[in-house]
Design an enzyme around this catalytic site. Sequence first.
Site, PDB file in Angstrom:
ATOM      1  N   ASN A  11      15.319  16.988  41.727  1.00 29.83           N
ATOM      2  CA  ASN A  11      16.168  16.906  42.924  1.00 29.83           C
ATOM      3  C   ASN A  11      17.620  16.839  42.454  1.00 29.83           C
ATOM      4  OD1 ASN A  11      17.488  16.375  45.277  1.00 29.83           O
ATOM      5  ND2 ASN A  11      16.545  14.374  45.650  1.00 29.83           N
ATOM      6  N   TRP A  12      18.302  17.948  42.592  1.00 26.34           N
ATOM      7  CA  TRP A  12      19.676  18.018  42.083  1.00 26.34           C
ATOM      8  C   TRP A  12      20.691  17.458  43.088  1.00 26.34           C
ATOM      9  CZ3 TRP A  12      19.408  23.535  39.373  1.00 26.34           C
ATOM     10  CH2 TRP A  12      18.631  23.400  38.212  1.00 26.34           C
ATOM     11  N   LYS A  13      20.210  17.025  44.241  1.00 29.69           N
ATOM     12  CA  LYS A  13      21.066  16.366  45.240  1.00 29.69           C
ATOM     13  C   LYS A  13      22.353  17.185  45.455  1.00 29.69           C
ATOM     14  CE  LYS A  13      18.845  12.004  44.192  1.00 29.69           C
ATOM     15  NZ  LYS A  13      18.908  10.555  44.141  1.00 29.69           N
ATOM     16  N   HIS A  96      13.720  11.698  52.445  1.00 29.31           N
ATOM     17  CA  HIS A  96      14.366  11.057  51.290  1.00 29.31           C
ATOM     18  C   HIS A  96      15.169   9.847  51.768  1.00 29.31           C
ATOM     19  CE1 HIS A  96      16.817  10.334  47.759  1.00 29.31           C
ATOM     20  NE2 HIS A  96      15.935  11.045  47.079  1.00 29.31           N
ATOM     21  N   GLU A  98      17.908   8.715  50.959  1.00 25.98           N
ATOM     22  CA  GLU A  98      19.332   8.947  51.207  1.00 25.98           C
ATOM     23  C   GLU A  98      19.553   9.491  52.614  1.00 25.98           C
ATOM     24  OE1 GLU A  98      20.041  11.151  47.598  1.00 25.98           O
ATOM     25  OE2 GLU A  98      19.760   9.290  46.478  1.00 25.98           O
ATOM     26  N   GLU A 166       9.335   6.472  46.300  1.00 28.40           N
ATOM     27  CA  GLU A 166      10.651   6.230  45.720  1.00 28.40           C
ATOM     28  C   GLU A 166      11.199   4.898  46.250  1.00 28.40           C
ATOM     29  OE1 GLU A 166      12.723  10.064  44.205  1.00 28.40           O
ATOM     30  OE2 GLU A 166      13.320   9.709  46.266  1.00 28.40           O
ATOM     31  N   GLY A 172      18.675   5.823  41.237  1.00 29.44           N
ATOM     32  CA  GLY A 172      20.027   5.909  40.691  1.00 29.44           C
ATOM     33  C   GLY A 172      20.546   4.603  40.110  1.00 29.44           C
ATOM     34  N   SER A 212      14.967   6.478  38.976  1.00 24.94           N
ATOM     35  CA  SER A 212      15.400   6.215  37.598  1.00 24.94           C
ATOM     36  C   SER A 212      14.358   6.616  36.552  1.00 24.94           C
ATOM     37  CB  SER A 212      15.810   4.745  37.423  1.00 24.94           C
ATOM     38  OG  SER A 212      16.938   4.457  38.230  1.00 24.94           O
ATOM     39  N   GLY A 233      16.001  12.598  39.863  1.00 24.79           N
ATOM     40  CA  GLY A 233      17.385  12.941  40.152  1.00 24.79           C
ATOM     41  C   GLY A 233      18.167  13.132  38.859  1.00 24.79           C
ATOM     42  N   GLY A 234      18.843  12.069  38.423  1.00 23.53           N
ATOM     43  CA  GLY A 234      19.776  12.155  37.296  1.00 23.53           C
ATOM     44  C   GLY A 234      19.229  12.866  36.066  1.00 23.53           C
TER      45      GLY A 234
END
Length: 259
Positions: A11-13, A96, A98, A166, A172, A212, A233-234
Amino acid sequence: MRVRRRLLVANWKMTRTPAAAAALARALVAMARPAEVDLAIAPSFPALDRVGAALSGTGIALAAQDVYVEKEGAFTGEVSASMLKDAGVALVLVGHSERRLLRGEREPDFARKMERLTEEGLAPLYCVGETRAERDAGRTADVLRNQLAALDGFSAPPPGLTFAYEPVWAIGTGLAATPRMVGDVHALLRAGIAVRFGPSIAASTRILYGGSVSPGNAPGLFAEAEVDGGLVGGASLVAKDVAALLAAAAAPTTGAARA
Ligand code: 13P
């Protein structure tokens, strides 16, 4: 052999321009990947076309980060399921945290999104998870039960339905949930799926963990038999980290790394 193939979703957001996303996609295409793990990439909407072109014929799936609740019409700024399908998308994130937190989206929205995806033959990746306060108050199971209510209108699961657990506090933050916590919540979710759709569907539904995930913690997380992969993500923005995560996902489950 595992009943469920493992899946890693990047997930490159809201990072990477289309040009940068395409370059990163090409780097992932160029690296060696274990045959036993599926990989999907979810770039931003404007990058779908170029990332899709880079992934074409590679076996890496194109995913999207969201979809709108309506089919078509005067909804400025929104993107429909049919548009995503035409762009070559196979899998779409729904729910999600977010979007729950920043956009106030709730279960009725997610139900409609999953309906739109099902109409177009796209697979939903339904994201669930509790906040720190909810976990500390012992409410994790209740929260997940309420989130599963987005499926109340479905007598059969949306085709391709996959879950991502999640925990909000792990996203994050560098503080991933422990393998034991994740294994326990996935078992709870699988029991909830069994109640809704029956044991055989529950046994074949993939449940990913996100929050994470890193090359350091992935071997422990993926050692859990209940963990069918990751929503990342990251770490998914670094090609060598993706390679490490894929290798960890390809390793057999032992259950020995429980902590
Ligand atoms: P991080 O891997 O950066 O914690 O993000 C997790 C996530 O939200 C993936 O959807």
